[in-house]
Write a protein that holds these residues in place. Structure first.
Motif, short mmCIF file in Angstrom:
data_model
loop_
_atom_site.label_atom_id
_atom_site.label_comp_id
_atom_site.label_asym_id
_atom_site.label_seq_id
_atom_site.Cartn_x
_atom_site.Cartn_y
_atom_site.Cartn_z
N GLU A 192 0.93 -1.16 0.13
CA GLU A 192 0.13 0.12 0.09
C GLU A 192 0.87 1.31 -0.15
N CYS A 193 0.30 2.35 -0.80
CA CYS A 193 1.28 3.54 -0.92
C CYS A 193 1.12 4.39 0.31
N VAL A 194 2.04 4.76 1.03
CA VAL A 194 1.73 5.68 2.24
C VAL A 194 1.21 7.06 1.82
N ALA A 195 1.51 7.30 0.43
CA ALA A 195 1.11 8.77 0.17
C ALA A 195 -0.39 8.56 -0.43
N CYS A 196 -0.58 7.80 -1.33
CA CYS A 196 -1.81 7.88 -2.01
C CYS A 196 -2.90 6.83 -1.74
N GLY A 197 -2.49 5.78 -1.22
CA GLY A 197 -3.17 4.76 -0.57
C GLY A 197 -3.48 3.66 -1.51
N ARG A 234 8.76 1.94 -5.58
CA ARG A 234 7.78 2.92 -5.09
C ARG A 234 6.43 2.57 -5.94
N CYS A 235 5.41 3.43 -5.57
CA CYS A 235 4.19 3.28 -5.80
C CYS A 235 4.11 3.77 -7.25
N PRO A 236 3.43 2.72 -8.21
CA PRO A 236 3.27 3.05 -9.62
C PRO A 236 2.52 4.28 -9.95
N GLU A 237 1.58 4.56 -9.05
CA GLU A 237 0.68 5.71 -9.24
C GLU A 237 1.31 6.95 -8.98
N CYS A 238 1.99 7.10 -7.61
CA CYS A 238 2.35 8.55 -7.52
C CYS A 238 3.92 8.60 -7.00
N GLY A 239 4.69 7.40 -6.90
CA GLY A 239 5.96 7.26 -6.68
C GLY A 239 6.08 7.36 -5.17
N GLY A 240 5.07 7.16 -4.28
CA GLY A 240 5.29 7.24 -2.88
C GLY A 240 5.97 6.03 -2.32
N HIS A 241 6.15 6.11 -1.15
CA HIS A 241 6.88 4.63 -0.56
C HIS A 241 5.93 3.68 -0.29
ZN LIG Z 1 0.94 6.44 -4.47
#
Ligand SMILES: [Zn+2]
Length: 408
Positions: free
Chosen positions: A11-16, A27-34
């Motif tokens: 789960e992306c800690v930035a965008c969920g 990293r998150c494929p959607e937004c690059g978050g952890h």
């Molecule tokens: Zn994300």
């Protein structure tokens, strides 16, 4: 890819957004978050009796709350380290009990093995040929060890100031060692430049067709995941009571973040009903987390001129500081920094009064606890755990020269 039953993706800690572990490695494929491993806790079958029936032999005994099963692990029986009473320290601090969680007794002498066993297992299952990371020292040595066991090439970027043992053992494990002039930030820069060339996801396989898989803290979701087992071990070793405080030497903060995740999971699973207060202990010469905590900020400001003898926690720009700050605030803990002289004195005191070998960087947790006691943080009836992240004999030279500087 072999995963455990309750594991539910990253789960992306930035965008969920939730990513499938087959597809997402970092990293998150959607937004690059952890990314952070998630579980369906209702599907975790783990209780106190079940754990009591298992040998205390490796952190993989908690496989139900790890992404990968023990049979798929790249492991040398890391974790399952002793929790040792320190009665003299308890007297000196004026608390009921002080215990040292001695993670210096891991296979490469450092707590980093907990993160690397899981991260290198992931790399192996993802089909990586090469792993790479910047490190202040112990993380790099550990990565080289596990990569060797898995038959992967490792590329380790250490600052010139890293300890001799770390550098020597990266070589001994067959790693490709890159000693970078300057300090940790310079090693990170050199690593990032090399990754840009060798990272397939970034579009750039190099001419040899080589792709590197990052083992940098938080860049891979799996190091914190391995570190989380510390929290499970602590409460199990205390017969399912929760210590009042855990003082954690803090550089990147991956250990502290792991302990926080364990604390929330242990509640979720109904194994305990409290959380310990988590304290980050830093060296005054590089204390971005402490500074942010004291200023009431949600994120750190990078330290421009870091300067401490505690090289393993000299991380001036910790990537996941928001998460670390959340962990210490949500648990009613805090952050504390002490100067190098006090830190080295603490390492020597623990060696002389308790017979335990604590390296200079983790000794910041001992001097930090001392400072907390002086500031009145404890009432006198507490159980306080100090985390030893690395064995003292890795940097015996630093401790010895401190003694010689005292005329001993
Ligand atoms: Zn994300």
């Amino acid at each position: 890819m072999e995963t455990t039953d309750a594991f539910a993706g990253l789960e992306c800690v930035a965008c969920g957004a939730v990513a499938d572990v087959e597809a997402a490695t970092h990293r998150c494929p959607e937004c690059g978050g952890h990314l952070d491993p998630r579980y369906d806790y209702d599907a975790v079958s783990l209780d106190r009796d079940e754990l009591a029936s298992r040998p205390f032999d490796s952190l993989w005994r908690y496989e139900e709350v790890l992404p990968f099963p023990r049979e798929a692990a790249v492991t040398t029986n890391e974790g399952a380290t002793p929790l040792i009473d320190c009665p003299t320290l308890a007297d000196e601090l004026g608390v009921e009990r002080v215990l040292l969680k001695d993670d210096g007794r891991n296979p490469t002498g450092a707590t980093a093995d907990r993160g690397q066993t899981v991260a290198v297992t992931a790399a192996n299952l993802h089909g990586a040929s090469d792993v790479a990371l910047p490190s202040t020292g112990n993380g790099g040595q550990s990565a080289a060890a596990y990569a060797g066991r898995a038959g992967l090439e490792s590329h380790v970027f250490l600052p010139a100031r890293s300890g001799f043992t770390n550098k020597a053992m990266v070589n001994v494990h067959g790693g490709d060692m890159n000693v970078v002039g300057g300090r940790y930030a310079d090693a990170v820069r050199a690593f990032e430049e090399a990754m840009a060339e060798y990272d397939g996801d970034g579009g750039g396989e190099n001419d040899d067709g080589e792709e590197w898989y990052s083992l940098a803290p938080f860049e891979t979701p799996f190091r914190r995941e391995g570190q989380k087992t510390l929290g499970y071990e602590l409460v199990e070793q205390l017969e399912w009571t929760v210590p009042d405080a855990v003082v954690v030497p803090t550089g990147s903060g991956v250990e502290l973040a792991g302990l926080y995740k364990a604390a929330t999971e242990l509640l979720e699973l109904g194994l305990v009903d409290e959380t310990p207060a988590l304290y980050a202990a830093q060296a005054a010469g590089c204390a971005p987390i402490t500074e942010a905590f004291e200023a009431g900020r949600d994120a750190h400001e990078p330290v421009e001129y870091p300067d401490t003898i505690c090289g393993d926690i000299e991380v001036p720009d910790p990537a996941a500081s928001t998460h670390v700050l959340e962990a210490i605030r949500e648990t009613d803990g805090g952050a504390i920094s002490t100067d190098d002289h006090e830190i080295l004195e603490s390492a020597v005191t623990v060696a002389q009064h308790e017979g335990l070998e604590v390296a200079p960087s983790p000794a910041a947790a001992v001097s930090g606890a001392w400072e907390l006691a002086e500031r009145g943080a404890f009432d006198g009836d507490e159980t306080v755990v100090l985390l030893n992240t690395a064995t003292g004999n890795k940097e015996a030279d630093v401790l010895r020269s401190h003694l010689m500087g005292q005329g001993v």
